[in-house]
Motif scaffolding. Structure first.
Motif, PDB file in Angstrom:
ATOM      1  N   UNK A  74      -6.633  10.568 -10.166  1.00 38.80           N
ATOM      2  CA  UNK A  74      -5.543   9.696  -9.747  1.00 38.80           C
ATOM      3  C   UNK A  74      -5.925   9.022  -8.436  1.00 38.80           C
ATOM      4  N   UNK A  75      -5.076   8.087  -7.986  1.00 41.29           N
ATOM      5  CA  UNK A  75      -5.352   7.367  -6.743  1.00 41.29           C
ATOM      6  C   UNK A  75      -4.184   7.529  -5.788  1.00 41.29           C
ATOM      7  N   UNK A  76      -4.501   7.834  -4.526  1.00 48.86           N
ATOM      8  CA  UNK A  76      -3.501   7.886  -3.474  1.00 48.86           C
ATOM      9  C   UNK A  76      -3.426   6.530  -2.789  1.00 48.86           C
ATOM     10  N   UNK A  77      -2.206   6.035  -2.639  1.00 51.70           N
ATOM     11  CA  UNK A  77      -1.983   4.749  -1.982  1.00 51.70           C
ATOM     12  C   UNK A  77      -0.976   4.941  -0.858  1.00 51.70           C
ATOM     13  N   UNK A  78      -0.890   3.944   0.002  1.00 55.88           N
ATOM     14  CA  UNK A  78       0.106   3.930   1.084  1.00 55.88           C
ATOM     15  C   UNK A  78       1.202   2.958   0.686  1.00 55.88           C
ATOM     16  N   UNK A  79       2.447   3.409   0.745  1.00 51.38           N
ATOM     17  CA  UNK A  79       3.575   2.555   0.363  1.00 51.38           C
ATOM     18  C   UNK A  79       4.582   2.470   1.495  1.00 51.38           C
ATOM     19  N   UNK A  97       0.760  -2.277  14.587  1.00 51.21           N
ATOM     20  CA  UNK A  97      -0.136  -1.406  15.321  1.00 51.21           C
ATOM     21  C   UNK A  97      -1.086  -0.642  14.412  1.00 51.21           C
ATOM     22  N   UNK A  98      -1.936   0.205  14.999  1.00 52.36           N
ATOM     23  CA  UNK A  98      -2.886   0.992  14.197  1.00 52.36           C
ATOM     24  C   UNK A  98      -2.175   2.041  13.347  1.00 52.36           C
ATOM     25  N   UNK A  99      -2.816   2.411  12.241  1.00 55.80           N
ATOM     26  CA  UNK A  99      -2.187   3.331  11.289  1.00 55.80           C
ATOM     27  C   UNK A  99      -1.842   4.674  11.911  1.00 55.80           C
ATOM     28  N   UNK A 100      -2.620   5.123  12.889  1.00 56.53           N
ATOM     29  CA  UNK A 100      -2.351   6.435  13.492  1.00 56.53           C
ATOM     30  C   UNK A 100      -1.041   6.448  14.272  1.00 56.53           C
ATOM     31  N   UNK A 101      -0.502   5.263  14.564  1.00 52.48           N
ATOM     32  CA  UNK A 101       0.761   5.185  15.302  1.00 52.48           C
ATOM     33  C   UNK A 101       1.949   4.886  14.398  1.00 52.48           C
ATOM     34  N   UNK A 102       1.724   4.720  13.119  1.00 53.02           N
ATOM     35  CA  UNK A 102       2.832   4.491  12.200  1.00 53.02           C
ATOM     36  C   UNK A 102       3.623   5.781  12.022  1.00 53.02           C
ATOM     37  N   UNK A 141      12.810   1.803   4.837  1.00 50.50           N
ATOM     38  CA  UNK A 141      12.208   1.270   6.056  1.00 50.50           C
ATOM     39  C   UNK A 141      11.995   2.279   7.160  1.00 50.50           C
ATOM     40  N   UNK A 142      12.077   3.587   6.834  1.00 53.96           N
ATOM     41  CA  UNK A 142      11.931   4.610   7.875  1.00 53.96           C
ATOM     42  C   UNK A 142      10.471   4.877   8.230  1.00 53.96           C
ATOM     43  N   UNK A 143       9.538   4.347   7.455  1.00 49.33           N
ATOM     44  CA  UNK A 143       8.129   4.585   7.716  1.00 49.33           C
ATOM     45  C   UNK A 143       7.322   4.311   6.464  1.00 49.33           C
ATOM     46  N   UNK A 144       6.106   4.846   6.426  1.00 50.59           N
ATOM     47  CA  UNK A 144       5.244   4.699   5.258  1.00 50.59           C
ATOM     48  C   UNK A 144       4.976   6.072   4.671  1.00 50.59           C
ATOM     49  N   UNK A 145       4.552   6.091   3.418  1.00 53.75           N
ATOM     50  CA  UNK A 145       4.307   7.356   2.732  1.00 53.75           C
ATOM     51  C   UNK A 145       3.034   7.258   1.906  1.00 53.75           C
ATOM     52  N   UNK A 146       2.360   8.381   1.768  1.00 55.11           N
ATOM     53  CA  UNK A 146       1.261   8.487   0.816  1.00 55.11           C
ATOM     54  C   UNK A 146       1.863   8.798  -0.548  1.00 55.11           C
ATOM     55  N   UNK A 176      11.111  -1.857  -5.173  1.00 56.93           N
ATOM     56  CA  UNK A 176      11.704  -0.880  -4.274  1.00 56.93           C
ATOM     57  C   UNK A 176      10.726  -0.410  -3.208  1.00 56.93           C
ATOM     58  N   UNK A 177       9.447  -0.390  -3.571  1.00 54.62           N
ATOM     59  CA  UNK A 177       8.370  -0.058  -2.649  1.00 54.62           C
ATOM     60  C   UNK A 177       7.310  -1.143  -2.728  1.00 54.62           C
ATOM     61  N   UNK A 178       6.482  -1.222  -1.700  1.00 58.02           N
ATOM     62  CA  UNK A 178       5.351  -2.144  -1.727  1.00 58.02           C
ATOM     63  C   UNK A 178       4.107  -1.424  -1.253  1.00 58.02           C
ATOM     64  N   UNK A 179       2.951  -1.876  -1.724  1.00 50.28           N
ATOM     65  CA  UNK A 179       1.682  -1.309  -1.281  1.00 50.28           C
ATOM     66  C   UNK A 179       1.352  -1.826   0.119  1.00 50.28           C
ATOM     67  N   UNK A 180       0.891  -0.921   0.967  1.00 50.25           N
ATOM     68  CA  UNK A 180       0.460  -1.278   2.313  1.00 50.25           C
ATOM     69  C   UNK A 180      -1.063  -1.303   2.329  1.00 50.25           C
ATOM     70  N   UNK A 181      -1.640  -2.443   2.677  1.00 54.07           N
ATOM     71  CA  UNK A 181      -3.090  -2.547   2.752  1.00 54.07           C
ATOM     72  C   UNK A 181      -3.598  -1.755   3.951  1.00 54.07           C
ATOM     73  N   UNK A 182      -4.568  -0.880   3.695  1.00 50.27           N
ATOM     74  CA  UNK A 182      -5.150  -0.068   4.749  1.00 50.27           C
ATOM     75  C   UNK A 182      -6.597   0.203   4.372  1.00 50.27           C
ATOM     76  N   UNK A 183      -7.541  -0.032   5.274  1.00 47.86           N
ATOM     77  CA  UNK A 183      -8.957   0.219   4.951  1.00 47.86           C
ATOM     78  C   UNK A 183      -9.170   1.640   4.451  1.00 47.86           C
TER      79      UNK A 183
END
Length: 325
Positions: free
Chosen positions: A165-170, A189-194, A239-244, A258-265
């Motif tokens: 399977x594939x893990x994505x950020x939403x 900002x950078x992903x570590x601060x999300x 809108x409380x944050x992002x999730x794997x 209801x959700x959208x994919x977040x582009x992240x390297x």
């Protein structure tokens, strides 16, 4: 010296804490501590010592562990033999990491129950990734779903890949923009601060979620833990944050907006569910049958699209047997 004392000692030694052993056994921490104390007194050895680095086995404890593990296994086999002689259904105790248990275990085991010809009593539980091998090896579970288990401690178990399977950020879905257009809200900002929203697996050091958050350098203060993956995804949609998320399990929410994919390297990340069970000659009939079932098109389809659920008469909530429950 009793079987109960040896069982407690083996689990404390394997899991690394009295609390984890107590949860796995379904008893209080004081009961486990009393069992270890009685064993120490009987053998005249501390067996386990505590330090800043954690629990460490004494030389006597190290030698006892192998023998005690064999005795615990024989005790479990004796229990199973008596059940079989009494004509009781064969037990199939299944444990899984939290996301698999929440979304897949119920429909998958219901499909297996329909295919399995013999009488079987299936129970399910949720365990941390690091506990799966220990629970299988010590006969506290017959089958485990989750990350692969390494051959540490020379446990008599095997881990076999069953589903990629594939893990994505939403994050939140489509939001109104200027002139009525729509767009996707993206954290700044950078992903570590999300703000990262996770289910209980986020507190399990051996889980895919925890490993990825460590790789991104996310601090504990930027992680919000929810009781389930469903709750974490709902908060992300608000809108409380992002999730794997596992991509195929949220595909309908992505399609509906209801959700959208977040582009992240580095994402999506390829992962795999594994089946962990005893070596072939040691496993039960039901465990062998479940392993064979996992290779069928029906099982693959359920793992790919488990949303159909199970009949109310078959639904049983999973029992949490984890150090973070």
């Amino acid at each position: 010296m009793t079987l109960t004392q040896l069982n407690a000692f083996v689990l404390v030694a394997r899991l690394g804490s009295v609390r984890a052993a107590a949860v796995a056994l379904g008893v209080s921490e004081s009961a486990v501590s009393q069992a270890i104390t009685a064993l120490r007194q009987d053998l005249g050895d501390q067996l386990i010592t505590r330090s800043q680095a954690g629990m460490t086995l004494t030389p006597g404890g190290t030698r006892l562990l192998g023998t005690a593990s064999q005795i615990v296994v024989l005790g479990a086999e004796a229990h199973a033999a008596v059940r079989a002689a009494q004509g009781a259904p064969e037990q199939l105790r299944v444990v899984a990491t939290s996301t698999f248990a929440e979304f897949v275990a119920g429909p998958l085991l219901e499909a297996f129950r329909r295919r399995f010809a013999g009488a079987v009593e299936i129970t399910t539980g949720v365990a941390a990734a690091g506990e799966l091998g220990v629970l299988i090896a010590n006969r506290l579970a017959d089958f485990a779903f989750g990350p692969g288990v390494t051959g540490e401690h020379e446990l008599p178990i095997v881990s076999e890949p069953i589903f990629k399977y594939r893990l994505v950020v939403v994050g939140p879905g489509e939001t109104p923009g200027p002139g009525g257009s729509t767009g996707h809200a993206r954290p700044r900002g950078p992903a570590r601060q999300w703000r990262w929203l996770v289910d209980p697996s986020g507190t399990d050091p051996g889980s895919e979620t925890a490993r990825l958050l460590r790789r991104l350098g996310v601090a504990d203060g930027d992680i919000g833990v929810f009781q389930s993956q469903t709750a974490a995804l709902a908060a992300a949609a608000d809108g409380a944050g992002v999730a794997l998320a596992i991509e195929h399990l949220v595909s309908h929410q992505l399609r509906r907006g209801g959700l959208s994919l977040i582009d992240l390297p580095g994402f999506p990340v390829e992962e795999c569910w594994y089946a962990t069970l005893l070596e072939r000659e040691r496993r039960s009939t039901a465990a062998s049958a479940l392993r064979r079932f996992l290779g069928t098109p029906e099982a693959m389809q359920v793992m790919r699209s488990p949303a159909a659920g199970v009949p109310p008469s078959r639904f049983k909530p999973p029992v949490y047997v984890t150090i973070w429950s």
